[in-house]
Design a protein around this motif. Structure first.
Motif, mmCIF file in Angstrom:
data_model
loop_
_atom_site.group_PDB
_atom_site.id
_atom_site.type_symbol
_atom_site.label_atom_id
_atom_site.label_comp_id
_atom_site.label_asym_id
_atom_site.label_seq_id
_atom_site.Cartn_x
_atom_site.Cartn_y
_atom_site.Cartn_z
ATOM 1 N N GLY A 87 0.815 -1.208 0.000
ATOM 2 C CA GLY A 87 0.000 0.000 0.000
ATOM 3 C C GLY A 87 0.847 1.255 0.000
ATOM 4 N N LEU A 88 1.876 1.257 0.829
ATOM 5 C CA LEU A 88 2.763 2.416 0.888
ATOM 6 C C LEU A 88 3.494 2.611 -0.436
ATOM 7 N N LEU A 89 3.888 1.497 -1.053
ATOM 8 C CA LEU A 89 4.561 1.590 -2.354
ATOM 9 C C LEU A 89 3.630 2.207 -3.391
ATOM 10 N N ARG A 90 2.395 1.785 -3.398
ATOM 11 C CA ARG A 90 1.453 2.324 -4.372
ATOM 12 C C ARG A 90 1.158 3.796 -4.111
ATOM 13 N N LEU A 91 1.103 4.154 -2.844
ATOM 14 C CA LEU A 91 0.883 5.550 -2.501
ATOM 15 C C LEU A 91 2.034 6.437 -2.968
ATOM 16 N N SER A 92 3.210 5.861 -3.083
ATOM 17 C CA SER A 92 4.392 6.648 -3.466
ATOM 18 C C SER A 92 4.550 6.755 -4.978
ATOM 19 N N THR A 93 3.629 6.167 -5.718
ATOM 20 C CA THR A 93 3.647 6.280 -7.172
ATOM 21 C C THR A 93 2.453 7.108 -7.620
ATOM 22 N N SER A 94 2.298 7.249 -8.909
ATOM 23 C CA SER A 94 1.175 8.027 -9.444
ATOM 24 C C SER A 94 -0.068 7.185 -9.620
ATOM 25 N N GLU A 95 -0.021 5.936 -9.144
ATOM 26 C CA GLU A 95 -1.150 5.023 -9.301
ATOM 27 C C GLU A 95 -2.329 5.493 -8.454
ATOM 28 N N GLN A 96 -3.507 5.453 -8.996
ATOM 29 C CA GLN A 96 -4.712 5.831 -8.280
ATOM 30 C C GLN A 96 -5.416 4.581 -7.782
ATOM 31 N N LEU A 97 -5.763 4.575 -6.520
ATOM 32 C CA LEU A 97 -6.444 3.399 -5.983
ATOM 33 C C LEU A 97 -7.048 3.713 -4.633
ATOM 34 N N ARG A 98 -7.948 2.857 -4.222
ATOM 35 C CA ARG A 98 -8.421 2.865 -2.840
ATOM 36 C C ARG A 98 -7.826 1.622 -2.214
ATOM 37 N N TYR A 99 -7.006 1.796 -1.201
ATOM 38 C CA TYR A 99 -6.271 0.660 -0.640
ATOM 39 C C TYR A 99 -6.800 0.354 0.743
#
Length: 278
Positions: free
Chosen positions: A93-105
């Motif tokens: 989750g933290l990795l995805r938050l640090s990218t430009s990826e949009q998501l609800r985690y």
């Protein structure tokens, strides 16, 4: 270039695209360490089955189908697996938050799985930590917030992540390796008693001795690999605690140095682990 600028505008004019790279590096290093979890190659269920087969073999019992009561051991493996998944999903989750990826985690899977399993070795405070880590899952929609919410994500997760890590380390070091030591002692007593049997010739005694030391070598390898993994879990948790307390700015040299320090700790331990894969 245009696409890169567009991403920056979406994230916000006050936050440069490069600001989240340290968080990305931190997450990637943590996941590298956690990815070695499969290297344990041992489990509570495997311990139960090996003990069951050993008992039947030593008593010369032949069954058409092997019957071993290992349901409680399987529950223990479920606990270990879900504790690990809670940690891995947090870092993903933290990795995805640090990218430009949009998501609800969201991290509600581990808590639901453990609750459904009815595992009785997880006290209410520890189960609460997993539920809390689930609740910390947030809307990571690019452009609304990033830097502040990532810091909040880490800070709020810190005590729960630490408690889950400590529980997993305790289970592996004390419970799983404790059973391994008992198994090792049972093997010692059994093979020692065989050597006392005066009816065995030298060749048979040699085969018994060789079999015993082969088993000891296997258990020692399992023990060392498991201990290295627990040290990886400890290292990740310690560095996360340092970075999540809010005193070190994400874009500071101190933050980068802490990330590099964690990377070195994890890489050194992974190198040690490689020595037992030969």
């Amino acid at each position: 270039m245009i696409n890169r600028c567009l991403i920056c505008l979406l994230i916000g004019s006050s936050l440069a695209c490069t600001n989240l790279k340290p968080i990305q590096a931190l997450s990637e290093e943590a996941l590298k360490g956690l990815d070695e979890f499969h290297e344990i190659e041992y489990s509570f269920t495997r311990n139960c089955l090996e003990d069951c087969m050993f008992s039947k073999t030593s008593q010369y019992q032949i069954e058409r189908n092997l019957h071993c009561g290992c349901s409680e051991y399987q529950k223990a493996d479920t606990l270990v697996r879900e504790l690990y998944h809670a940690l891995a999903e947090y870092w993903n989750g933290l990795l995805r938050l640090s990218t430009s990826e949009q998501l609800r985690y969201q991290l509600d899977g581990p808590a639901n799985a453990l609750q459904g399993a009815g595992w009785n070795q997880l006290d209410s405070e520890q189960l609460s930590a997993i539920r809390k880590l689930s609740e910390i899952g947030l809307n990571a929609v690019a452009g609304k917030y990033r830097k502040k919410k990532i810091r909040q994500y880490m800070t709020e997760a810190e005590p729960h992540l630490r408690q889950i890590s400590q529980k997993l380390v305790f289970i592996l070091e004390n419970n799983l390796l404790g059973l391994l030591e008992i198994q090792k002692e049972n093997w010692y007593m059994y093979y020692k008693s065989l050597l006392v049997d005066t009816e065995l010739n030298d060749r048979e005694r040699g085969l018994v001795t060789e079999k015993y030391y082969s088993l000891i070598d296997k258990t020692d390898t399992i023990r060392q690999k498991t201990l290295i993994l627990t040290r990886i879990l400890d290292a990740i948790a310690i560095h996360h605690s340092t970075l999540a307390d809010g005193e070190i700015e994400v874009n500071s040299e101190d933050f980068g140095q802490e990330v590099r320090s964690m990377a070195k700790s994890v890489h050194d331990l992974l190198y040690d682990l490689e020595q037992y894969k030969q």
